[in-house]
Design a protein around this motif. Sequence first.
Motif, mmCIF file in Angstrom:
data_model
loop_
_atom_site.group_PDB
_atom_site.id
_atom_site.type_symbol
_atom_site.label_atom_id
_atom_site.label_comp_id
_atom_site.label_asym_id
_atom_site.label_seq_id
_atom_site.Cartn_x
_atom_site.Cartn_y
_atom_site.Cartn_z
ATOM 1 N N UNK A 107 0.875 -1.171 0.000
ATOM 2 C CA UNK A 107 0.000 0.000 0.000
ATOM 3 C C UNK A 107 0.911 1.219 0.000
ATOM 4 N N UNK A 108 0.368 2.418 -0.241
ATOM 5 C CA UNK A 108 1.243 3.596 -0.273
ATOM 6 C C UNK A 108 1.994 3.844 1.031
ATOM 7 N N UNK A 109 1.391 3.463 2.155
ATOM 8 C CA UNK A 109 2.032 3.736 3.437
ATOM 9 C C UNK A 109 2.525 2.515 4.172
ATOM 10 N N UNK A 110 2.583 1.373 3.519
ATOM 11 C CA UNK A 110 3.013 0.143 4.201
ATOM 12 C C UNK A 110 4.297 0.371 4.984
ATOM 13 N N UNK A 111 4.343 -0.239 6.172
ATOM 14 C CA UNK A 111 5.459 0.011 7.081
ATOM 15 C C UNK A 111 5.959 -1.288 7.679
#
Length: 308
Positions: free
Chosen positions: A215-219
Motif C-alpha cells: 500500500x502507499x504507506x506500508x510500514x
Amino acid sequence: MTYESAQSIVLGDVEVVRVVEWQGPFGPARTLVPGAGAEAWRDNEEWLAPDHWDPDGDSAVMALQTWVLRSGGRTVLVDTGVGDGRERPGMPLFHRRRDGLLGRLERAGVRPEDVDVVVNTHLHADHVGWNTYEVDGLGSGEWAPAFPNARYLLPAADDFHFGPANGYGGGLREDDRLIYEDSVAPVHRAGLVTLWDGEHRIDENLVLESAPGHTPGSAVLRLASGGDRAVFVGDLLHSPLQILDPGRASCFCLDAAGAAASRRRILERAADTRELVVPAHFGGAGAAEVRRDGAGFEVAAWAAYGTG
C-alpha cells in the motif's frame, strides 16, 4: 498451535507474544502469489506443507494474528486483525466474523485498557479490525476504540489513500470505505491517532519505517534490543515463496514493483544483520531467520517459542 494458545519469545529486553485470531486454508496458492507457478509450490512442498501450503487443495495456508510487544514498560500491539461483526461483502472470509480476539488477548494477559500503543502496519481490513469494537455488539454500527488508553500509530500515506480525502482508496472497492469508517475513523474522532511518515521511533527498542508498495504507506517495525534484532514486515510477505524470490508480489499489492523493492531491501538487511523476519500472516512458526541464496534468500531457521 490452537487458537486459544499464545506463543512468546524474548528478544533482548522485549517480550513478543503471538496471539492468533484465525488460521487455515486461505485461497488458491497461485492466485495469492501470481508470480509463483505450480512448479514453485511443488518443488518446495517438503517445507511449505502443511504450515504454508495445502497440496491437496492447492491452497495457501495463512494466519490472522496480532503481535504483542512488551517494551520499556509499555504494551504495544502490532496490527489488530479482522474484528468481529464487520460488513465486508467483498471479502467473504472476513464478512461478519466472530472470532473474539479481545478474549484471546485477555487470556494472554493483555486487557484492552492496558494497551499503550497500537501499530497498524497498513490499513487493510485484516490489520485494523480490532482498532474498534461495536458498542452494543448487536449490529448498531456504532464503533468505539477497543484500546481507549492507546495511541494509534497510522501511516500518513495510507490514511490519506484509504480515507475520504482520496476517495477511500480511489473508490476501487466498496469495502475500503467500510473499513475506514468502522475501524479507522472512530479512533480519529476519539483523538487517539498519530500519523507518521518516513520513520517514527516508539521507544529505545522499537522504530517504525516506511516500506511502501503493498500500500502507499506500508510500514515495517524494527526491534533492536541488546544483541537481538527483529523486523515485523506486515504484508511485505504473504508466503515464504516470496523469500526465495523477492520479485514475486502478492495479488494484494497495489504497487507490485514498489513492494518488490521494499521486500528486497528489508530482506537484505535482515540477512546481513540477523534480524528475525516476522510477517503478518505466516502460519507455522510465524517468523524466520533468513540468509542470502544467490539472487534471493532462503529460510535459515524458524522461530522457537515458549508456549503460554
